[in-house]
Design an enzyme around this catalytic site. Structure first.
Site, PDB file in Angstrom:
ATOM      1  N   GLU A 190       0.817  -1.221   0.000  1.00  0.00           N
ATOM      2  CA  GLU A 190       0.000   0.000   0.000  1.00  0.00           C
ATOM      3  C   GLU A 190       0.848   1.267   0.000  1.00  0.00           C
ATOM      4  O   GLU A 190       0.433   2.290  -0.523  1.00  0.00           O
ATOM      5  CB  GLU A 190      -0.926  -0.018   1.219  1.00  0.00           C
ATOM      6  N   ASP A 234      -2.621  -3.180   3.046  1.00  0.00           N
ATOM      7  CA  ASP A 234      -3.050  -3.390   4.428  1.00  0.00           C
ATOM      8  C   ASP A 234      -4.151  -4.438   4.497  1.00  0.00           C
ATOM      9  O   ASP A 234      -5.074  -4.449   3.666  1.00  0.00           O
ATOM     10  CB  ASP A 234      -3.538  -2.076   5.042  1.00  0.00           C
ATOM     11  N   TYR A 243      -1.103  -4.303  13.853  1.00  0.00           N
ATOM     12  CA  TYR A 243      -1.987  -3.576  12.941  1.00  0.00           C
ATOM     13  C   TYR A 243      -3.050  -2.790  13.718  1.00  0.00           C
ATOM     14  O   TYR A 243      -3.756  -3.360  14.562  1.00  0.00           O
ATOM     15  CB  TYR A 243      -2.662  -4.566  11.996  1.00  0.00           C
TER      16      TYR A 243
END
Length: 697
Positions: free
Chosen positions: A8, A104, A301
């Site tokens: 990303e 992601d 995350y």
């Protein structure tokens, strides 16, 4: 044959490339170790603007609404086209047999990748890297266990539905109410219900009437006992008179041991709430800091809605907790406890587990981190140590006292075991925060026995006033967004509330950027424009329950329980009904949005229909939220040795085109005549040349 990996962001691509051995740097990608690693810059491909479907949509008119594309179109972000071309070329390489989606691991990451993949007309097999940490070991394990891209089709469909629904509702409703009320009124599927929460709270505050209350009290030496709160001052005073100087008796003494369990681990929303309470960080700042920590391999995350870990993490948890505790200077004098079962629950983890520090955190130089990132990392680390700790236990004592025929009560608490609060208090002390626990609100009572007599007590009346509801802070607004409509949703609804943990921060920022609210300290203050917008909007676009239902349905699409077509049919029908039912402005609200006098206006804004005025450096829509701007020193004109003047600007916004003589050609060094055409995408103001034959210089 190399496999193409698409991340990303460049920073994530570099971290992945380092693990894969892709060390040779090229223009826009890295290669080596059997892989080509490249990247997006966020969204390289976006939903096309209305003018891409029909040029007439460049102007905002109610007659053209609703705009509901039969076939959705997409466009490359103009400032990111070079990287998109690089990715397209890499996908077409004959030696690339498969593409690995390393964006992601969530709904938005899936959308970013798939839009690029589809826009480039790629048909090669997709593999999915799905990881919750950027540590080398996690990346290596993720590549060892790549998923088939087919498994994430429903996630992509849900992401696409979210994007298209926001486009339909936001674009049509914004144009509709902007034209009806002559000022830019930004409407959004999640934004408007969130604004309605602020408006509702402001209405409660405005309607609040402060009322006095009175509480009779007995002063019993080392502690005070209180009677019932009452509205009648004379009644409270009569109780005081009846008790003052009399003897009081302890009618009963009840002692009970109670406890407060450790807090859960952080999901993104609870982390944002605590960071706002403790540091005053906005939700967006907290997300940015946590994302930076994720990319630095120091925490997992961030965009998660889970507050638990999975069973496969249990074995490594004790070592992680001990190492994390030892890495924090304020924890040097305390030793963590360990009850992993409190934080392990597979059934409560969907895409990602809770936010926790990684095993890299204890080895890092934390002093070199920016203050914001370090504060968030400590907050996450302390929460991990607390979450596996012991209960906080305390003894609660309730003493009932009789005097003069009336009853009074005193409560007290005494800490028995600090448990998890020991670690939280160490953190708060390091921040020079006041350390509090339950015993501060209700301090311990002296030993009292049932039947004990207190002689000639002093009685008084404590006066106070009821308090109005408090204005929202980002902490309390996030909580309200998370639970909006929940009481009316099915018990088994997988997602409730407004937006998702990943989108709530941006919604709050948009409310502020659009001029609907402002920050004042930690408080979010509603502005008149926001109040007026909610006044004119129908429930279909401002109802928290309706939007919460949509979020639930998006989760159903993600699970495969609802088709994407069915969801979008509902959104399209709602949008058509909205336009049909609001063809005319409501006269009751017309005064809320008075027309701005024409003054020095040079014409009407092609986007929103309001006036365009000349400024020192260009020509601008009177409503800055609209964003339409024509700069006098625009590169297009300066390269042709021209300056955009008032007459030319007026012709461009009136007709969309104007004939200009004496344009300079950098190729030939000569001048020429041509028609300059206004090419407004709705986001960017561009210009192009029309020679009548399709050729351009």
């Amino acid at each position: 044959m190399p496999e193409l990996v698409i991340a990303e962001k460049p920073s994530v691509a570099q971290a992945i490339a380092a693990v894969l051995g892709s060390k040779e740097r090229k223009d826009g990608f890295l290669i080596g170790g059997g892989y080509i690693v490249s990247w997006c810059f966020g969204h390289l491909v976006e939903l096309a603007q209305p003018a891409a479907y029909d040029e007439k949509y460049a102007k905002w008119r109610c007659a053209d609404l609703p705009i509901i594309p039969e076939q959705w179109r997409y466009a490359a972000s103009p400032d990111k086209k070079k990287q998109l071309d690089i990715l397209a070329a890499l996908m077409k390489r004959p030696d690339v047999e498969a593409v690995i989606n390393a964006c992601d691991a969530g709904r938005e990451g899936e959308l970013i990748f798939r839009l690029v993949y589809n826009f480039c007309k790629c048909t090669k097999p997709i593999k999915r890297l799905w990881i919750s940490s950027m540590e080398e070991s996690a990346i290596a394990e993720g590549f060892h266990n790549l998923k088939d891209g087919v498994e994430y089709e429903n996630l992509y469909r849900a992401a696409l539905c979210r994007s298209q629904a926001d486009w339909l509702v936001g674009l049509n409703a914004t144009r509709l109410f902007t034209v009806l009320y002559n000022t830019t009124l930004s409407v959004g599927r999640v934004q408007s219900p969130t604004l309605a929460l602020l408006t509702g709270r402001e209405a409660e505050i405005a309607a609040f009437v402060k009322e006095p209350f009175y509480v009779p009290e007995l002063h019993l030496g080392e502690f005070t006992a209180s009677g019932d709160k009452m509205k009648d001052k004379a009644e409270a005073e009569s109780i005081r008179v009846a008790c003052d100087g009399k003897d009081a008796v302890a009618a009963s003494v009840e002692k009970q041991e109670k406890s407060t369990p450790p807090p859960k681990l952080f999901d993104l929303t609870s982390l944002q709430r605590d960071a706002n309470k403790l540091f005053g960080y906005t939700a967006q700042q907290t997300l940015d800091y946590t994302q930076a920590l994720y990319e630095k391999k120091l925490c997992t995350y961030p965009r998660t809605d889970s507050r638990f870990l999975t069973e496969d993490m249990a074995a490594d948890l004790p070592a992680l907790v001990n190492a994390v505790a030892a890495a924090m200077p304020f924890m040097s004098s305390v030793r963590p406890n360990m009850n992993a079962g409190q934080v392990i629950d597979n059934s409560k983890v969907s895409d990602h587990h809770a936010v926790i520090p990684t095993a890299s955190m204890p080895k890092a130089d934390l002093s070199s981190l920016p203050d914001g990132e370090r504060n968030i990392l400590y907050l996450v680390a302390v929460r991990l140590v607390c979450a596996v700790g012991l209960k906080y236990t305390f003894a609660e004592t309730v003493v009932a006292v009789d005097c003069g025929g009336y009853s009074f009560t005193a409560k007290g608490k005494a800490t028995l075991q600090k448990g998890w609060k020991l670690f939280e208090n160490a953190f708060r002390s390091a921040l020079k925060e006041k350390v509090t626990d339950d015993t501060e609100k209700e301090p311990s009572l002296p030993d009292v026995t049932e039947g004990q007599v207190f002689s000639s007590v002093k009685a008084s009346v404590r006066e106070g006033f009821t308090s109005p509801p408090k204005r929202f802070t980002e902490d309390t607004l996030l909580s309200a967004m998370e639970s909006a409509g929940a009481e009316d949703m099915p018990d088994d609804a997988e997602r409730k509330g407004l937006g998702t943990p990943a989108t709530r921060a941006s919604i709050i920022e948009k409310l502020i950027k659009s001029g609907f609210a402002e920050r004042k300290g930690k408080q979010l203050i509603l502005l008149p424009k926001g109040i007026n917008l909610i006044a004119v909007l129908p429930d279909t676009v401002k109802s928290p329950l309706l939007t919460a239902e949509w979020e639930h349905k998006l989760k159903e699409v993600e699970r495969g329980g609802l088709s994407a077509d069915s969801f979008m049919e509902g959104i399209a029908a709602m949008t058509s009904g909205l336009v049909r039912e609001h063809a005319e402005p409501n006269p009751e609200y017309a005064s809320l949005f008075p027309r701005t006098p024409a003054g020095d206006a040079i014409g009407k804004c092609p986007r929103c229909g309001l006036s365009v005025h000349e400024g020192k450096k260009g020509f601008f829509c009177e409503d800055r939220a609209c964003g339409f701007a024509m700069w006098k020193d625009a590169k297009f004109f300066s390269m042709k040795k021209k300056k955009l003047d008032k007459k030319t600007a007026a012709a461009l916004i009136a007709d969309g085109r104007v004939s200009i003589s004496g344009l300079f050609s950098q190729k030939t060094g000569k001048t020429y005549d041509a028609v300059v055409v206004l090419d407004d995408t709705g986001k960017y103001v561009n210009y192009k040349l029309d020679f009548g034959k399709g050729d351009k210089k």
